[in-house]
Design a protein around this motif. Structure first.
Motif, PDB file in Angstrom:
ATOM      1  N   UNK A 253       4.668 -33.819  60.343  1.00  0.00           N
ATOM      2  CA  UNK A 253       4.418 -32.877  59.249  1.00  0.00           C
ATOM      3  C   UNK A 253       3.344 -33.431  58.325  1.00  0.00           C
ATOM      4  N   UNK A 254       3.437 -34.713  58.019  1.00  0.00           N
ATOM      5  CA  UNK A 254       2.421 -35.355  57.176  1.00  0.00           C
ATOM      6  C   UNK A 254       1.058 -35.308  57.853  1.00  0.00           C
ATOM      7  N   UNK A 255       1.014 -35.530  59.161  1.00  0.00           N
ATOM      8  CA  UNK A 255      -0.256 -35.444  59.885  1.00  0.00           C
ATOM      9  C   UNK A 255      -0.851 -34.047  59.808  1.00  0.00           C
ATOM     10  N   UNK A 256      -0.016 -33.062  59.889  1.00  0.00           N
ATOM     11  CA  UNK A 256      -0.495 -31.684  59.793  1.00  0.00           C
ATOM     12  C   UNK A 256      -1.128 -31.426  58.426  1.00  0.00           C
ATOM     13  N   UNK A 257      -0.491 -31.909  57.387  1.00  0.00           N
ATOM     14  CA  UNK A 257      -1.046 -31.755  56.033  1.00  0.00           C
ATOM     15  C   UNK A 257      -2.362 -32.516  55.890  1.00  0.00           C
ATOM     16  N   UNK A 258      -2.421 -33.700  56.477  1.00  0.00           N
ATOM     17  CA  UNK A 258      -3.651 -34.493  56.434  1.00  0.00           C
ATOM     18  C   UNK A 258      -4.769 -33.753  57.157  1.00  0.00           C
ATOM     19  N   UNK A 259      -4.469 -33.196  58.329  1.00  0.00           N
ATOM     20  CA  UNK A 259      -5.482 -32.430  59.066  1.00  0.00           C
ATOM     21  C   UNK A 259      -6.032 -31.290  58.222  1.00  0.00           C
ATOM     22  N   UNK A 260      -5.145 -30.590  57.527  1.00  0.00           N
ATOM     23  CA  UNK A 260      -5.584 -29.489  56.661  1.00  0.00           C
ATOM     24  C   UNK A 260      -6.512 -29.992  55.559  1.00  0.00           C
ATOM     25  N   UNK A 261      -6.157 -31.104  54.936  1.00  0.00           N
ATOM     26  CA  UNK A 261      -6.994 -31.660  53.869  1.00  0.00           C
ATOM     27  C   UNK A 261      -8.348 -32.120  54.399  1.00  0.00           C
ATOM     28  N   UNK A 262      -8.348 -32.786  55.542  1.00  0.00           N
ATOM     29  CA  UNK A 262      -9.608 -33.251  56.136  1.00  0.00           C
ATOM     30  C   UNK A 262     -10.507 -32.060  56.434  1.00  0.00           C
ATOM     31  N   UNK A 263      -9.938 -31.016  56.985  1.00  0.00           N
ATOM     32  CA  UNK A 263     -10.734 -29.827  57.285  1.00  0.00           C
ATOM     33  C   UNK A 263     -11.316 -29.217  56.014  1.00  0.00           C
ATOM     34  N   UNK A 264     -10.521 -29.179  54.966  1.00  0.00           N
ATOM     35  CA  UNK A 264     -11.026 -28.647  53.686  1.00  0.00           C
ATOM     36  C   UNK A 264     -12.165 -29.495  53.156  1.00  0.00           C
ATOM     37  N   UNK A 265     -12.035 -30.833  53.239  1.00  0.00           N
ATOM     38  CA  UNK A 265     -13.111 -31.705  52.799  1.00  0.00           C
ATOM     39  C   UNK A 265     -14.370 -31.466  53.618  1.00  0.00           C
ATOM     40  N   UNK A 266     -14.209 -31.342  54.938  1.00  0.00           N
ATOM     41  CA  UNK A 266     -15.370 -31.117  55.799  1.00  0.00           C
ATOM     42  C   UNK A 266     -16.013 -29.772  55.509  1.00  0.00           C
ATOM     43  N   UNK A 267     -15.200 -28.740  55.293  1.00  0.00           N
ATOM     44  CA  UNK A 267     -15.749 -27.438  54.949  1.00  0.00           C
ATOM     45  C   UNK A 267     -16.482 -27.491  53.621  1.00  0.00           C
ATOM     46  N   UNK A 268     -15.939 -28.220  52.641  1.00  0.00           N
ATOM     47  CA  UNK A 268     -16.562 -28.363  51.337  1.00  0.00           C
ATOM     48  C   UNK A 268     -17.887 -29.124  51.454  1.00  0.00           C
TER      49      UNK A 268
END
Length: 65
Positions: free
Chosen positions: A47-62
């Motif tokens: 679950x923590x990995x899933x949240x991390x993936x979401x954050x990384x994607x947001x950073x990359x999109x930003x």
């Protein structure tokens, strides 16, 4: 830059998950409650990995903007 730290944390969690899966698969659990505890740890780490993936994607999109 922040996403690099998150990616590192993801890899640390991945290693821990693999270690727990190997331990469990080799019969390392002393009893059923111990097995359930380890399954819960694995579930929590995923679950923590899933949240991390979401954050990384947001950073990359930003960063792309």
């Amino acid at each position: 830059m922040e996403h690099k730290a998150l990616e590192h944390l993801y890899r640390v969690f991945d290693k821990k998950i693999k270690d727990l899966e190997e331990f469990t698969g080799e019969g390392g659990c002393k009893d059923y409650p111990h097995y359930r505890e380890l399954c819960g740890l694995i579930r929590g780490l995923r679950t923590a990995q899933s949240e991390i993936n979401d954050l990384v994607q947001r950073y990359k999109d930003f960063d792309d903007d």
